[in-house]
Design a protein around this motif. Sequence first.
Motif, PDB file in Angstrom:
ATOM      1  N   THR A 180      35.076 -49.096  -8.739  1.00 12.92           N
ATOM      2  CA  THR A 180      36.303 -50.065  -8.474  1.00 12.92           C
ATOM      3  C   THR A 180      37.469 -49.249  -8.944  1.00 12.92           C
ATOM      4  O   THR A 180      37.662 -48.341  -9.723  1.00 12.92           O
ATOM      5  N   ALA A 181      38.449 -49.473  -8.071  1.00 11.41           N
ATOM      6  CA  ALA A 181      39.769 -48.981  -8.393  1.00 11.41           C
ATOM      7  C   ALA A 181      40.871 -49.913  -8.248  1.00 11.41           C
ATOM      8  O   ALA A 181      41.773 -50.288  -8.995  1.00 11.41           O
ATOM      9  N   VAL A 182      40.734 -50.752  -7.063  1.00  6.76           N
ATOM     10  CA  VAL A 182      41.547 -51.719  -6.459  1.00  6.76           C
ATOM     11  C   VAL A 182      41.208 -53.047  -7.576  1.00  6.76           C
ATOM     12  O   VAL A 182      41.978 -53.785  -8.194  1.00  6.76           O
ATOM     13  N   LEU A 183      40.051 -53.286  -7.696  1.00  7.38           N
ATOM     14  CA  LEU A 183      39.442 -54.346  -8.622  1.00  7.38           C
ATOM     15  C   LEU A 183      39.004 -54.092  -9.987  1.00  7.38           C
ATOM     16  O   LEU A 183      38.763 -52.778 -10.112  1.00  7.38           O
ATOM     17  N   VAL A 226      36.004 -55.329  -1.225  1.00  4.47           N
ATOM     18  CA  VAL A 226      34.676 -54.710  -1.055  1.00  4.47           C
ATOM     19  C   VAL A 226      34.358 -54.577   0.296  1.00  4.47           C
ATOM     20  O   VAL A 226      34.204 -55.314   1.176  1.00  4.47           O
ATOM     21  N   GLU A 227      34.157 -53.204   0.499  1.00  4.24           N
ATOM     22  CA  GLU A 227      33.241 -52.756   1.766  1.00  4.24           C
ATOM     23  C   GLU A 227      31.948 -52.899   1.629  1.00  4.24           C
ATOM     24  O   GLU A 227      31.122 -53.575   2.570  1.00  4.24           O
ATOM     25  N   SER A 228      31.192 -52.649   0.508  1.00  3.23           N
ATOM     26  CA  SER A 228      29.860 -52.727   0.296  1.00  3.23           C
ATOM     27  C   SER A 228      29.563 -52.787  -1.111  1.00  3.23           C
ATOM     28  O   SER A 228      30.337 -52.387  -2.009  1.00  3.23           O
ATOM     29  N   VAL A 229      28.340 -53.196  -1.451  1.00  2.00           N
ATOM     30  CA  VAL A 229      27.899 -53.387  -2.900  1.00  2.00           C
ATOM     31  C   VAL A 229      26.233 -53.045  -3.112  1.00  2.00           C
ATOM     32  O   VAL A 229      25.585 -53.581  -2.125  1.00  2.00           O
ATOM     33  N   GLU A 230      25.869 -52.516  -3.693  1.00  3.14           N
ATOM     34  CA  GLU A 230      24.496 -52.345  -4.259  1.00  3.14           C
ATOM     35  C   GLU A 230      24.296 -52.782  -5.477  1.00  3.14           C
ATOM     36  O   GLU A 230      24.947 -52.568  -6.638  1.00  3.14           O
ATOM     37  N   VAL A 231      23.154 -53.452  -5.857  1.00  2.00           N
ATOM     38  CA  VAL A 231      22.773 -54.066  -7.110  1.00  2.00           C
ATOM     39  C   VAL A 231      21.524 -53.538  -7.418  1.00  2.00           C
ATOM     40  O   VAL A 231      20.476 -53.623  -6.692  1.00  2.00           O
ATOM     41  N   HIS A 232      21.506 -53.152  -8.552  1.00  2.00           N
ATOM     42  CA  HIS A 232      20.524 -52.223  -9.305  1.00  2.00           C
ATOM     43  C   HIS A 232      20.083 -52.790 -10.550  1.00  2.00           C
ATOM     44  O   HIS A 232      20.845 -53.120 -11.268  1.00  2.00           O
TER      45      HIS A 232
END
Length: 246
Positions: free
Chosen positions: A62-65, A100-106
Amino acid sequence: MARRPPVSDARPALRARRRQGRRRRLKTVLVLVLVLAVLGGLGYLVGWSSVLAVRSVRVEGTAVLTPERVREAAAVPSGRPLVRLDTDAIAARVAALAPVESVEVHRRVPDTVVLAVTERTPVLATARDGRWALVDRAGVAFTTVAEVPDGVVPAVLGEEVAPEQRERLLVDLATVVRACPPELLEQVRSVSASSADTLTLRLTDDRRLDWGSAEDSPLKAEVATVLLRQEGEVYNVAVPSHPTVR
């Protein structure tokens, strides 16, 4: 008269074999019970106990958020076993954030959830209430800033553009900007459009580059780069096979 050989009694041997068979079956049952007990314990450990439960949420990219804003949107339930997390639902909540363009949850054993965020990359900036709205390649305005960042091109849409057409035109303008090589892009001061066929680039030294539509933008960019080496005020690559300068 010949004597018959004595007949041996086979019953003791038969009983011994039966005892061995019972012992083998008993061992098999005991092994199965042990395996089931171990599997049940592991299932409880993984799926229900607090040993492998969520204790921390880490945000990356993150940079904006802010990480706090992402955690708030993700709403990862603290204390829930990692294996029982609905990662699709968590990702959907984070993806609903405009930047957010995309997100992955691990899942990270033993107790961490990692949210790997890819934020939108600004291509254009449009004026909004004394600030600048940053717009990505998909035409999505996702945040506002006080000044236009380096590498981001100001975009102006005509007043006659209907609200439902704005996003489409911003996508077209972003397509044009992304097609421009550095040599051309460093001359661009702003882009504008009043319709899909009237995309225009305002250049340094009060020059203008009429682009036409966003179609064939890579080819138009190549032609424009060469064309701009000529003296002129108005350049036109709307039909890249027949560019003009005046």
